[in-house]
Scaffold this motif. Structure first.
Motif, mmCIF file in Angstrom:
data_model
loop_
_atom_site.group_PDB
_atom_site.id
_atom_site.type_symbol
_atom_site.label_atom_id
_atom_site.label_comp_id
_atom_site.label_asym_id
_atom_site.label_seq_id
_atom_site.Cartn_x
_atom_site.Cartn_y
_atom_site.Cartn_z
ATOM 1 N N VAL A 24 2.281 55.711 -23.539
ATOM 2 C CA VAL A 24 2.259 54.456 -24.298
ATOM 3 C C VAL A 24 0.871 53.830 -24.202
ATOM 4 O O VAL A 24 0.115 54.104 -23.264
ATOM 5 C CB VAL A 24 3.311 53.432 -23.795
ATOM 6 N N GLN A 25 0.558 52.998 -25.193
ATOM 7 C CA GLN A 25 -0.681 52.234 -25.201
ATOM 8 C C GLN A 25 -0.352 50.781 -25.538
ATOM 9 O O GLN A 25 0.639 50.506 -26.221
ATOM 10 C CB GLN A 25 -1.654 52.784 -26.250
ATOM 11 N N VAL A 26 -1.198 49.871 -25.063
ATOM 12 C CA VAL A 26 -0.997 48.445 -25.352
ATOM 13 C C VAL A 26 -1.751 48.075 -26.616
ATOM 14 O O VAL A 26 -2.950 48.316 -26.733
ATOM 15 C CB VAL A 26 -1.477 47.566 -24.185
ATOM 16 N N LEU A 27 -1.031 47.472 -27.562
ATOM 17 C CA LEU A 27 -1.636 47.014 -28.818
ATOM 18 C C LEU A 27 -2.158 45.587 -28.699
ATOM 19 O O LEU A 27 -3.207 45.254 -29.255
ATOM 20 C CB LEU A 27 -0.610 47.068 -29.948
ATOM 21 N N ALA A 28 -1.401 44.740 -28.000
ATOM 22 C CA ALA A 28 -1.774 43.320 -27.944
ATOM 23 C C ALA A 28 -1.044 42.606 -26.821
ATOM 24 O O ALA A 28 0.041 43.029 -26.392
ATOM 25 C CB ALA A 28 -1.434 42.642 -29.270
ATOM 26 N N ILE A 29 -1.655 41.547 -26.331
ATOM 27 C CA ILE A 29 -0.947 40.590 -25.483
ATOM 28 C C ILE A 29 -0.210 39.661 -26.437
ATOM 29 O O ILE A 29 -0.808 39.124 -27.359
ATOM 30 C CB ILE A 29 -1.929 39.775 -24.616
ATOM 31 N N ASN A 30 1.087 39.481 -26.236
ATOM 32 C CA ASN A 30 1.837 38.645 -27.180
ATOM 33 C C ASN A 30 2.347 37.336 -26.584
ATOM 34 O O ASN A 30 2.749 36.439 -27.319
ATOM 35 C CB ASN A 30 3.003 39.432 -27.800
ATOM 36 N N THR A 31 2.326 37.225 -25.253
ATOM 37 C CA THR A 31 2.780 35.979 -24.626
ATOM 38 C C THR A 31 1.993 35.751 -23.348
ATOM 39 O O THR A 31 1.953 36.621 -22.481
ATOM 40 C CB THR A 31 4.283 36.032 -24.274
ATOM 41 N N LEU A 32 1.382 34.590 -23.233
ATOM 42 C CA LEU A 32 0.730 34.218 -21.983
ATOM 43 C C LEU A 32 1.809 33.682 -21.031
ATOM 44 O O LEU A 32 2.982 33.949 -21.210
ATOM 45 C CB LEU A 32 -0.368 33.187 -22.253
ATOM 46 N N GLY A 33 1.409 32.917 -20.031
ATOM 47 C CA GLY A 33 2.388 32.456 -19.054
ATOM 48 C C GLY A 33 3.414 31.501 -19.636
ATOM 49 O O GLY A 33 3.087 30.611 -20.424
ATOM 50 N N VAL A 34 4.670 31.681 -19.241
ATOM 51 C CA VAL A 34 5.743 30.777 -19.701
ATOM 52 C C VAL A 34 6.546 30.230 -18.516
ATOM 53 O O VAL A 34 7.635 29.721 -18.686
ATOM 54 C CB VAL A 34 6.700 31.494 -20.687
ATOM 55 N N LEU A 35 5.976 30.337 -17.310
ATOM 56 C CA LEU A 35 6.702 29.920 -16.116
ATOM 57 C C LEU A 35 6.356 28.489 -15.725
ATOM 58 O O LEU A 35 5.184 28.094 -15.739
ATOM 59 C CB LEU A 35 6.374 30.854 -14.946
ATOM 60 N N TYR A 36 7.382 27.747 -15.320
ATOM 61 C CA TYR A 36 7.209 26.344 -14.945
ATOM 62 C C TYR A 36 8.049 26.031 -13.709
ATOM 63 O O TYR A 36 9.114 26.628 -13.505
ATOM 64 C CB TYR A 36 7.644 25.411 -16.086
ATOM 65 N N ILE A 37 7.560 25.088 -12.904
ATOM 66 C CA ILE A 37 8.358 24.530 -11.813
ATOM 67 C C ILE A 37 8.961 23.229 -12.335
ATOM 68 O O ILE A 37 8.235 22.344 -12.810
ATOM 69 C CB ILE A 37 7.509 24.226 -10.561
ATOM 70 N N VAL A 38 10.287 23.142 -12.266
ATOM 71 C CA VAL A 38 10.974 21.933 -12.738
ATOM 72 C C VAL A 38 11.781 21.354 -11.578
ATOM 73 O O VAL A 38 12.165 22.073 -10.649
ATOM 74 C CB VAL A 38 11.910 22.239 -13.931
ATOM 75 N N GLU A 39 12.033 20.046 -11.642
ATOM 76 C CA GLU A 39 12.807 19.432 -10.559
ATOM 77 C C GLU A 39 13.606 18.235 -11.045
ATOM 78 O O GLU A 39 13.285 17.595 -12.053
ATOM 79 C CB GLU A 39 11.879 19.003 -9.425
ATOM 80 N N ASN A 40 14.655 17.933 -10.288
ATOM 81 C CA ASN A 40 15.448 16.721 -10.497
ATOM 82 C C ASN A 40 14.860 15.608 -9.640
ATOM 83 O O ASN A 40 15.456 15.142 -8.683
ATOM 84 C CB ASN A 40 16.908 16.946 -10.055
ATOM 85 N N GLY A 41 13.682 15.182 -9.959
ATOM 86 C CA GLY A 41 13.057 14.144 -9.149
ATOM 87 C C GLY A 41 11.580 14.057 -9.437
ATOM 88 O O GLY A 41 11.110 14.475 -10.492
ATOM 89 N N ASP A 42 10.823 13.541 -8.447
ATOM 90 C CA ASP A 42 9.401 13.297 -8.656
ATOM 91 C C ASP A 42 8.619 13.593 -7.385
ATOM 92 O O ASP A 42 7.662 12.897 -7.050
ATOM 93 C CB ASP A 42 9.196 11.834 -9.085
ATOM 94 N N THR A 43 9.025 14.652 -6.681
ATOM 95 C CA THR A 43 8.410 14.950 -5.387
ATOM 96 C C THR A 43 7.280 15.971 -5.483
ATOM 97 O O THR A 43 6.456 16.063 -4.570
ATOM 98 C CB THR A 43 9.461 15.479 -4.401
ATOM 99 N N VAL A 44 7.238 16.748 -6.541
ATOM 100 C CA VAL A 44 6.250 17.823 -6.658
ATOM 101 C C VAL A 44 5.158 17.438 -7.650
ATOM 102 O O VAL A 44 5.391 17.332 -8.854
ATOM 103 C CB VAL A 44 6.909 19.149 -7.104
ATOM 104 N N GLN A 45 3.964 17.214 -7.130
ATOM 105 C CA GLN A 45 2.809 16.886 -7.968
ATOM 106 C C GLN A 45 1.747 17.992 -7.925
ATOM 107 O O GLN A 45 0.855 18.036 -8.768
ATOM 108 C CB GLN A 45 2.180 15.565 -7.515
ATOM 109 N N SER A 46 1.851 18.856 -6.936
ATOM 110 C CA SER A 46 0.902 19.960 -6.782
ATOM 111 C C SER A 46 1.616 21.119 -6.112
ATOM 112 O O SER A 46 2.739 20.970 -5.598
ATOM 113 C CB SER A 46 -0.293 19.523 -5.935
ATOM 114 N N VAL A 47 0.963 22.281 -6.078
ATOM 115 C CA VAL A 47 1.563 23.447 -5.426
ATOM 116 C C VAL A 47 1.812 23.151 -3.949
ATOM 117 O O VAL A 47 2.818 23.575 -3.371
ATOM 118 C CB VAL A 47 0.655 24.685 -5.582
ATOM 119 N N ALA A 48 0.909 22.416 -3.328
ATOM 120 C CA ALA A 48 1.056 22.080 -1.903
ATOM 121 C C ALA A 48 2.369 21.368 -1.616
ATOM 122 O O ALA A 48 2.935 21.497 -0.515
ATOM 123 C CB ALA A 48 -0.122 21.217 -1.453
#
Length: 350
Positions: A123-147
């Protein structure tokens, strides 16, 4: 008499020679005509439509194709005979590629490398079709950074695939040990993460689009805390060869590409146009996404702008994808099929 006989003999020899020349010229002309007709016939055969079987996964990797799919179904494409299939799982796609039943497919970025190694360059790659689609979500407001993820429990799907490797890489590069500094509860499906969030008032999850939109529809208070594509880019800012967080690529069977380069070129032109349509006409594209049962139209309408649907080819494709695969290779070589692909993995237009 002898003189007359000699003259007659000379005439006979001359006539014979002329007849031979005439025959040779006629044969040559006939041969040229045959070759010309043969070449013309070959050109006509090459220009005839070929069957192109295309498979994509439910989700962002298929969203970019919807206009092209709709055109094919409505008889607006006569250059090639396109047949599209939407698969629910990558387990449905890889065997069909291996067995030659699928010619072109949209697959997770790391799976493209796995197939290349498994099929020995098949197989060969023709194109990148989707960049990143991952997200961190939360029920609150405690996460402002990866730390802020340190000490937290994160619901996540995609163990052994791109989501796990991306999360581990981002945590490690921010000084967090995925094995001891956080608790990751792996679910078999992203929908299970959505259900877990609904039951946990303080829950945190890593979700891809369009599952983020689905979860927010069920819980309007759910907040997108981190965009992992942005976090990846922060890490790569000063890298010598910066990579990008990728989700999906479009691959072609190497044999098919060699036999039908015109069909590959036709696909790429139409696919690029379809991606542009989806990004520029979200409402219409969302209806098509719903029509093809990829995700409901109302979900697609909100999700498309955050799905990072692209069509990146050529040198930029190779730079981004090779860097991404190198990061995965450092974490776990088996994630990319044991080794980095050679340069012939990246398709170039002849």
């Amino acid at each position: 008499m002898k003189k007359i006989s000699a003259i007659l003999l000379a005439f006979a020899m001359t006539a014979s020679m002329l007849a031979g020349c005439g025959s040779s010229a006629a044969d040559s002309s006939s041969e040229e005509q045959t070759q010309s007709e043969s070449q013309s016939g070959a050109q006509e055969t090459e220009s005839e439509p070929v069957d192109v079987n295309v498979t994509a996964l439910k989700g962002p990797t298929a969203m970019g194709m919807v206009q092209m799919m709709d055109d094919a179904d409505n008889g607006k494409i006569d250059s090639e005979n396109y047949q599209f299939t939407i698969a629910a799982s990558i387990d449905e796609v890889t065997p069909s590629i291996s067995q030659g039943e699928t010619d072109i497919a949209a697959v997770p970025a790391n799976v493209s490398s796995v197939l290349y190694n498994k099929l020995e360059g098949g197989v060969q790659v023709l194109a990148i079709n989707t960049l990143g689609v991952l997200y961190i979500v939360e029920n609150g407001d405690t996460v402002q950074s990866v730390a802020d993820l340190r000490g937290k429990t994160i619901y996540a799907g995609g163990k052994g695939a791109t989501p796990e490797y991306a999360l581990n890489y981002i945590l490690q590069e921010n000084g967090i040990d995925p094995a001891s500094d956080v608790t990751i509860e792996w679910k078999s499906e992203h929908s299970e993460c959505v259900a877990a969030l609904a039951q946990d008032p303080s829950g945190i999850a890593m979700l891809p689009q369009p599952f983020v939109t689905t979860a927010q529809a069920q819980n309007p208070d759910l907040r997108v805390a981190l965009d992992l594509t942005e976090e990846w880019d922060k890490i790569q800012e000063n890298a010598e060869n910066p990579s990008a967080l990728l989700t999906g690529v479009v691959i072609v069977r190497t044999e098919f590409a060699k036999e039908h380069p015109e069909a590959v070129s036709d696909f790429m032109e139409r696919y690029k146009s379809s991606v542009e349509f989806v990004n520029e006409n979200v409402d219409e594209a969302a209806q098509l996404v719903g029509n093809y049962d990829i995700v409901p139209a109302e979900v697609a309408k909100k999700a498309i702008p955050a799905c990072n649907i692209v069509c990146i080819t050529g040198d930029e494709m190779q730079e981004k994808l090779s860097g991404y695969l190198a990061v995965l290779n450092e974490q776990n070589p088996e994630a990319i099929g044991g080794q980095l692909p050679d340069d012939d993995f990246y398709y170039t237009q002849e």
